[in-house]
Motif scaffolding. Structure first.
Motif, PDB file in Angstrom:
ATOM      1  N   ASP A 268       0.806  -1.221   0.000  1.00 41.45           N
ATOM      2  CA  ASP A 268       0.000   0.000   0.000  1.00 41.45           C
ATOM      3  C   ASP A 268       0.839   1.271   0.000  1.00 41.45           C
ATOM      4  N   SER A 276      -6.010  -1.190   3.585  1.00 46.43           N
ATOM      5  CA  SER A 276      -6.309  -0.425   2.377  1.00 46.43           C
ATOM      6  C   SER A 276      -7.300  -1.182   1.503  1.00 46.43           C
ATOM      7  N   GLY A 279      -5.663  -1.699  -1.927  1.00 43.48           N
ATOM      8  CA  GLY A 279      -4.650  -2.753  -1.912  1.00 43.48           C
ATOM      9  C   GLY A 279      -5.265  -4.134  -1.876  1.00 43.48           C
ATOM     10  N   GLY A 398       1.155  -2.031   5.344  1.00 42.55           N
ATOM     11  CA  GLY A 398       0.592  -2.024   3.993  1.00 42.55           C
ATOM     12  C   GLY A 398       0.837  -3.274   3.186  1.00 42.55           C
TER      13      GLY A 398
END
Length: 408
Positions: A268, A276, A279, A398
């Motif tokens: 991300d 996310s 994502g 992420g």
């Protein structure tokens, strides 16, 4: 111009150790029954005037084949790694593979925190007496050293960190090692993340870990995708998966479990714990594309599903917008707890064992799903033949991963 055809990758061995069972048979039996062991944790170093909830392995039954010398100085994470790898190793008949053609990828980082904290507390006033093996044990690579010495692995071995997605990151990396030709067989391990009261307190303060709301009712605390969720509940576990090309497995008498048909890892660009939507949509779509599958081909989803206030919402929105609400969906962490570094590997094993049993485990404490449009497996196991499944595993920083599995 001829197109490149990727060789068929299969899973030929599984090993699992968790709070609900040691070995595949105990594990799948407990899952299908919805059996749990959530309680106030009692392992030394887990509490400091606190009452954190979790699921701890009651006891370890260590096979005679494992070196007593190695076990004597191994951490809990190390002992469980050896035990779990032994099960997968035997099943895949790896004694009959050239050890220089076997690799090991251990998913996880900083996974021995509780024992490191205990060492600090024991020796901070008597530094000269610290045991020399601490110079090995504090490194993540010690798990690689224990496993490669016990099993004679001579190809490659390293650890790879992916926060709570570490187990699936290790599987994806093991796939790449086999496809590259560096090894013929690669073992992916999601190592046991051994948290101390320091990490537990920080995760609870962050709002990621519950459960203040259910402090007096441990059985009700772990509730992914339920309106009453208040964060993940920790659970000790370790998972091991043996990956190889179908053509190499033909030389040994092994019964493959499933085909690894597609996978993806997407970042991300975000250091924080926030999930996310973009994502997760991207990683699902990329894994399906590589597997040459449409959403309608997927008939079972094993989600990340931690019980996070934000994470569960975003994951379901991503699955819905990827046209997957028709597929059966359950939450393994509702029974096992969240193993963090081990979770992705343990949940791939869960999917494969359900595929073999043609039965799906219940989702504990799913009293009021946050979205009713999904094909939930709720408080009872249900019969179902899994043909194509997708597993999601998400990590702080992420990290988004997805793996597609196909019935053989």
């Amino acid at each position: 111009m001829t197109s490149f055809k990727q060789p068929e990758l299969i899973i030929t061995g599984l090993g699992v150790t968790s709070a609900i069972g040691q070995g595949k048979m105990e594990f799948i039996s407990a899952l299908l029954e919805g059996h749990h062991v959530f309680d106030v944790m009692k392992r030394p170093g887990r509490q400091k005037g606190t009452a954190f909830l979790g699921a701890e392995i009651p006891s370890l039954f260590l096979p005679e084949q494992l070196s007593k010398r190695l076990l004597r100085t191994a951490s809990l994470s190390g002992q469980v790694a050896l035990l779990t790898l032994q099960e997968a190793w035997n099943e895949a008949n790896l004694d009959n593979v050239d050890p220089r053609r076997i690799g090991l990828v251990v998913g996880g980082s900083n996974f021995q925190q509780r024992e490191l904290l205990q060492t600090y507390e024991s020796y901070r006033d008597q530094l000269d007496f610290i045991r020399p093996t601490y110079s090995l044990a504090f490194m993540d690579s010690d798990i690689c050293g224990l496993c490669t010495e016990q099993f004679g692995i001579g190809g490659l071995a390293y650890t790879i960190g992916g926060a709570s997605a570490s187990g699936q990151v290790a599987i994806i990396q093991a796939i790449q090692e086999v496809l590259s030709g560096r090894v013929d067989v690669c073992i992916a391990m999601g190592a046991l993340m051994d948290l101390s009261y320091m990490e537990l307190q920080a995760l609870q303060s962050l709002g990621a870990m519950g459960s203040i709301r259910y402090a007096n009712d441990p059985a009700s605390a772990c509730r992914p995708f339920d309106v009453g969720r208040d964060g993940f509940i920790y659970g000790e576990s370790c998972g091991v998966i043996v990956i190889e090309k179908a053509e190499t497995a033909l030389t040994r008498q092994v019964n493959p479990y499933a085909i690894l048909s597609g996978w993806s890892l997407v970042m991300d660009g975000n250091r924080n714990p926030d999930p996310s939507y973009e994502g997760e949509v991207c990683v699902i779509q990329e894994a399906l594309k590589q597997a040459k599958m449409s959403p309608s081909d997927i008939d079972y989803i094993n989600p990340h599903g931690t019980g996070s206030g934000i994470g569960d919402e975003i994951e379901l929105r991503a699955l819905y917008d990827c046209q997957l609400p028709h597929a059966y969906l359950n939450a393994t962490k509702s029974i096992t707890g969240h193993g963090l570094s081990s979770a992705g590997a343990v949940e791939i094993i869960t999917t494969i064992l359900q595929m073999r049993e043609s039965r799906l485990h219940p989702t504990r404490n799913l009293e009021e799903p946050i979205h009713s449009s999904f094909n939930w497996v709720r408080n009872q196991s249900v019969p179902h033949v899994i043909n194509n499944a997708i597993n999601l595993s998400i990590g702080f920083g992420g990290i988004n991963t997805a793996i597609c599995l196909q019935r053989i």
